[in-house]
Motif scaffolding. Structure first.
Motif, PDB file in Angstrom:
ATOM      1  N   UNK A   1       0.835  -1.210   0.000  1.00 32.57           N
ATOM      2  CA  UNK A   1       0.000   0.000   0.000  1.00 32.57           C
ATOM      3  C   UNK A   1       0.870   1.261   0.000  1.00 32.57           C
ATOM      4  N   UNK A   2       2.050   1.177   0.625  1.00 28.35           N
ATOM      5  CA  UNK A   2       2.919   2.360   0.685  1.00 28.35           C
ATOM      6  C   UNK A   2       3.409   2.738  -0.713  1.00 28.35           C
ATOM      7  N   UNK A   3       3.754   1.725  -1.502  1.00 30.95           N
ATOM      8  CA  UNK A   3       4.221   2.000  -2.865  1.00 30.95           C
ATOM      9  C   UNK A   3       3.077   2.540  -3.720  1.00 30.95           C
ATOM     10  N   UNK A   4       1.877   1.992  -3.507  1.00 29.39           N
ATOM     11  CA  UNK A   4       0.733   2.462  -4.307  1.00 29.39           C
ATOM     12  C   UNK A   4       0.352   3.897  -3.953  1.00 29.39           C
ATOM     13  N   UNK A   5       0.383   4.196  -2.669  1.00 25.25           N
ATOM     14  CA  UNK A   5       0.089   5.580  -2.270  1.00 25.25           C
ATOM     15  C   UNK A   5       1.143   6.521  -2.841  1.00 25.25           C
ATOM     16  N   UNK A   6       2.391   6.089  -2.803  1.00 26.66           N
ATOM     17  CA  UNK A   6       3.467   6.911  -3.377  1.00 26.66           C
ATOM     18  C   UNK A   6       3.152   7.223  -4.841  1.00 26.66           C
ATOM     19  N   UNK A   7       2.748   6.188  -5.576  1.00 27.87           N
ATOM     20  CA  UNK A   7       2.456   6.384  -6.999  1.00 27.87           C
ATOM     21  C   UNK A   7       1.318   7.396  -7.181  1.00 27.87           C
TER      22      UNK A   7
ATOM     23  N   UNK B   1       7.890   8.944   1.822  1.00 20.46           N
ATOM     24  CA  UNK B   1       7.790   9.129   3.281  1.00 20.46           C
ATOM     25  C   UNK B   1       6.414   9.678   3.668  1.00 20.46           C
ATOM     26  N   UNK B   2       5.860  10.520   2.819  1.00 22.66           N
ATOM     27  CA  UNK B   2       4.496  11.018   3.071  1.00 22.66           C
ATOM     28  C   UNK B   2       3.512   9.859   3.007  1.00 22.66           C
TER      29      UNK B   2
ATOM     30  N   UNK C   1       0.174  -6.939  10.668  1.00 23.29           N
ATOM     31  CA  UNK C   1      -0.774  -5.986  11.256  1.00 23.29           C
ATOM     32  C   UNK C   1      -0.739  -4.653  10.487  1.00 23.29           C
ATOM     33  N   UNK C   2       0.465  -4.197  10.179  1.00 24.82           N
ATOM     34  CA  UNK C   2       0.622  -2.935   9.443  1.00 24.82           C
ATOM     35  C   UNK C   2       0.003  -3.044   8.056  1.00 24.82           C
ATOM     36  N   UNK C   3       0.060  -4.222   7.476  1.00 26.69           N
ATOM     37  CA  UNK C   3      -0.512  -4.428   6.151  1.00 26.69           C
ATOM     38  C   UNK C   3      -2.013  -4.110   6.170  1.00 26.69           C
ATOM     39  N   UNK C   4      -2.696  -4.601   7.193  1.00 20.85           N
ATOM     40  CA  UNK C   4      -4.145  -4.347   7.297  1.00 20.85           C
ATOM     41  C   UNK C   4      -4.434  -2.854   7.394  1.00 20.85           C
ATOM     42  N   UNK C   5      -3.701  -2.182   8.265  1.00 21.42           N
ATOM     43  CA  UNK C   5      -3.926  -0.751   8.486  1.00 21.42           C
ATOM     44  C   UNK C   5      -3.681   0.046   7.201  1.00 21.42           C
ATOM     45  N   UNK C   6      -2.551  -0.217   6.549  1.00 24.01           N
ATOM     46  CA  UNK C   6      -2.173   0.584   5.388  1.00 24.01           C
ATOM     47  C   UNK C   6      -3.054   0.264   4.180  1.00 24.01           C
ATOM     48  N   UNK C   7      -3.459  -1.005   4.080  1.00 14.63           N
ATOM     49  CA  UNK C   7      -4.320  -1.416   2.982  1.00 14.63           C
ATOM     50  C   UNK C   7      -5.672  -0.696   3.096  1.00 14.63           C
ATOM     51  N   UNK C   8      -6.128  -0.553   4.312  1.00 17.33           N
ATOM     52  CA  UNK C   8      -7.427   0.088   4.517  1.00 17.33           C
ATOM     53  C   UNK C   8      -7.366   1.578   4.140  1.00 17.33           C
ATOM     54  N   UNK C   9      -6.255   2.239   4.465  1.00 19.42           N
ATOM     55  CA  UNK C   9      -6.104   3.643   4.049  1.00 19.42           C
ATOM     56  C   UNK C   9      -6.053   3.740   2.526  1.00 19.42           C
ATOM     57  N   UNK C  10      -5.309   2.831   1.905  1.00 15.14           N
ATOM     58  CA  UNK C  10      -5.201   2.852   0.442  1.00 15.14           C
ATOM     59  C   UNK C  10      -6.587   2.738  -0.205  1.00 15.14           C
ATOM     60  N   UNK C  11      -7.396   1.870   0.337  1.00 14.32           N
ATOM     61  CA  UNK C  11      -8.740   1.694  -0.233  1.00 14.32           C
ATOM     62  C   UNK C  11      -9.566   2.968  -0.087  1.00 14.32           C
TER      63      UNK C  11
END
Ligand code: TRP
Length: 340
Positions: free
Chosen positions: A95-101, A142-143, A319-329
């Motif tokens: 999700x971090x890479x996708x948000x970066x994109x 980083x953002x 655990x972090x995957x769940x949190x970040x995936x939810x923000x990405x969605x």
């Protein structure tokens, strides 16, 4: 009512380090010490930023790989408790890479080129025309790190302030594109000593400058480092009045000595004259030996069990995957990107 008050509920902390080498005292006073103190009162995520580490080590991925357990061992030795803090790995969180994109499209080249920390690093590392694209845009990634966790507090050293500023610009811009705000603004939590000078007196302790004291430094290394520290060049005789500002020994006493009254008394004595550099250095050495010895020992035990360290990181990353995936969605929905 401010638009984002609905998210003011609970503070979340996200911070991280590039795994480019074992951690040093600059990390300790800049952020690590604070994280240990904050982990009981906040929900805290600590990210090992291996992708960011690769932005200037693209041809040397082994270095980044090898330093992941090193940094983990340092965290645990310094008192990060994995039952209170979620430790996670940047590359394990797509999700971090996708948000970066997604964020890259709303940040201009001019803006990334203006980031003073990045500007400095580009000069310091002598990139010139060989500047990797990934390095120039790491503040955007980083953002993504910060916003994916909905973090509103980021304990960092003062060199990271431009990253926080840029993150908040991205939050503002992205939120304005959504029907409802999704991303949260964040604030830096600066420690008392947000920038520790190197043992050579250079403005910043940094591995690339070769002026660090590691959390795993040996007794002898600590002894030599303190012995070689600059004091006041004009303080020739013990009876001479001395300067405490710009005097490394006092800067370090301020950063590390737990008895502030004693340090104040020493400063006054030094300024009056009559207090020798040797005495001050002995006091500092004692304090650093006491601080580092238990960390060095714990770390030596932890680093022997890399399997345990990586298992810890895997668990936290899940655990972090769940949190970040939810923000990405939420971000995708906000933008009208189909979410299947
Ligand atoms: N840029 C930070 C450093 O060099 C590491 C980092 C990556 C970070 N992602 C982060 C820090 C998110 C705070 C929040 O030390």
């Amino acid at each position: 009512m401010p638009k984002e008050s609905y998210m003011n509920s609970k503070s979340i902390i996200l911070t991280g380090d590039r795994p480019t080498g074992p951690l040093h005292l600059g990390h300790f006073v800049g952020s690590l010490r604070q994280r240990v103190a904050l982990q009981r009162d906040y929900q805290q995520f600590v990210l090992i930023a291996d992708l960011q580490g690769l932005t200037d080590n693209g041809s040397n991925p082994q270095k980044i790989r090898d330093n992941i357990p090193e940094v983990l061992a340092d965290y645990l030795a310094a008192g990060i408790d994995p039952s209170l803090t979620t430790l996670c790995l940047q590359s394990a969180l797509p999700a971090l890479a996708e948000l970066t994109a997604l964020y890259m499209n709303i940040v201009t080249v001019a803006r990334v080129e203006r980031n003073p920390t990045v500007k400095n690093e580009i000069i310091q590392k002598g990139f010139a025309r060989s500047l990797p694209v990934g390095f120039l845009v790491y503040p955007i990634s980083q953002a993504a790190d910060i916003t994916a966790f909905k973090a509103d507090r980021v304990p960092v050293g003062d060199d990271q302030l431009p990253m926080i500023e840029q993150t908040n610009e991205i939050v503002h811009k992205m939120n304005s594109l959504f029907p409802e705000p999704v991303l949260r603004h964040c604030k830096a939590m600066l420690s008392e000593t947000s920038r520790l000078p190197g043992i050579d007196g250079n403005a910043k302790m940094s591995k690339s400058l070769g002026n660090t004291l590691l959390l795993s430094a040996s007794e002898e290394t600590i002894h030599r480092a303190v012995g070689a520290m600059y004091t006041d060049a004009n303080h020739l005789k013990v009876t001479d009045p001395g300067q405490v500002t710009g005097n490394m020994v006092f800067t370090y006493l301020d950063a590390f000595h737990s008895d502030k009254a004693k340090v104040a008394e020493m400063k006054a004595h030094y300024q009056r004259g009559g207090l020798g550099d040797r005495t001050c250095k002995n006091e500092l050495e004692m304090c650093l030996q006491e601080l580092i010895a238990p960390m060095r020992e714990l770390r030596a035990t932890y680093i022997q069990d890399k399997g345990m360290l990586m298992a810890l990181l895997k668990k936290g990353s899940e655990r972090a995957h769940e949190v970040t995936q939810s923000t990405l969605q939420e971000v995708k929905r906000g933008l009208g990107v189909p979410v299947f």
